[in-house]
Motif scaffolding. Structure first.
Motif: not given
Length: 322
Positions: A165-171, A242-247
């Motif tokens: 269980m290797f995953t990733s986030v995209i800030p 994806i970890l982000s504020v909205g568009e």
């Protein structure tokens, strides 16, 4: 108490633990203070992660059950333009050593940190998690971008071959206390914060590099820290998120610069140096997946986050990375 003692103890190793995101995670983890979790924050002083032997020794010493992998060779636009090969080679070594040692030492979960620069330069907007490998990244930082993309490839390969269980986030673009405020090699917000500080102290004009027109989504490091811990606890997909504020919260570099000027109450002249490169004009990301899984999460308003970051930098000017 009996319930917390019955849970398996987690030892969470955070690579790059003294950097911008690592320090924010440390602050948020200490506030949460779960009794069944032991957090270990390490830096390059603890191990050279480009060395397989030193990485292995680090894992043997701390015996982590979980890893948050933040360590990387990072830099701003102008460093990336000059050292694409170095960014590729060093980050590939770091990532391979961390992921392979996580596998060898039976780590239950790894959450690695990617970047929106991994997405194709020529694409449609907003970008989402399904579009990572649809074309080459922007030429300005292709070495770093491809190295980060390969984490996603490795995660899927370890899951396919070994069930990991290797995953990733995209800030999106991260900023906050403990950032690198170097004027030559730092990212845009810490660079602006340092420049306005100097302009105010020296009674000189404040110069923004480029046209100020590129658009970015910025995420406060403390918000990102809360989301990292949520991913560690709750998100069980190999595919990245994806970890982000909205568009709707995308802002121009000039707008951010104006907010920094306001935070300092700077009254001097402001100029745009249009001879400097703008880099990629936009890379608008969708946070629809995050909103669907964590609809109640509240982001810190950017003006408040910038004010807190400026205050931290002024208070810690002598010791801040710059």
């Amino acid at each position: 108490m009996a319930d917390s003692q019955s849970k398996p103890c987690r030892t969470i190793l955070v690579t790059g633990g003294t950097g911008l995101v690592g320090m924010a995670i440390k602050e948020i983890a200490e506030i949460g203070n779960q009794t069944n979790e032991k957090w270990v924050f390490v830096s390059s002083k603890d191990a050279d992660l480009t060395s397989e032997a030193e990485t292995c020794a680090l894992f043997e010493k701390h015996k982590p059950t979980h890893v948050i992998h933040l360590a990387a060779m990072v830099g701003g636009l102008f460093s990336n333009l000059k050292y694409n090969l170095d960014f590729w080679r060093i980050n590939i070594k770091i990532n391979d050593n961390v992921l392979h040692n996580a596998y060898k030492h039976n780590v239950r979960k790894v959450v690695s940190c990617l970047s929106t620069c991994i997405f194709p330069d020529k694409t449609t907007y907003p970008i989402d998690e399904s579009m990572i490998h649809n074309g080459p990244p922007h030429d300005s930082n292709f070495g770093y971008a491809y190295a980060k993309r390969m984490i996603d490839v490795q995660n899927k390969a370890y899951h396919s071959q070994h069930g990991c269980m290797f995953t990733s986030v995209i800030p999106t673009n991260v900023f906050g206390p403990h950032d690198n405020f170097n004027l030559e090699n730092g990212h845009v917000i810490p660079g602006l914060i340092h420049k306005v500080y100097r302009a105010k102290e020296d009674d000189t004009p404040f110069t923004i590099w480029g046209t100020g027109s590129p658009l970015r989504q910025f995420i406060y490091s403390k918000d990102l820290a809360r989301l990292f811990i949520w991913v560690l606890h709750e998100y069980d997909e190999v595919n990245p998120i994806i970890l982000s504020v909205g568009e709707e919260d995308e802002v121009s570099i000039k707008e951010v610069a104006d907010m920094v000027v306001d935070a300092y109450e700077f009254k001097g002249n402001v100029f745009l140096d249009t001879s400097k490169s703008d880099g990629q004009f936009k890379k608008t990301a969708s946070n629809a997946k995050l909103k669907s899984l964590f609809p109640d999460f509240k982001f810190t308003p950017i003006k408040q986050a910038l004010k807190e970051t400026v205050t931290w930098f002024v208070d810690n000017y002598e010791t801040a990375r710059k």
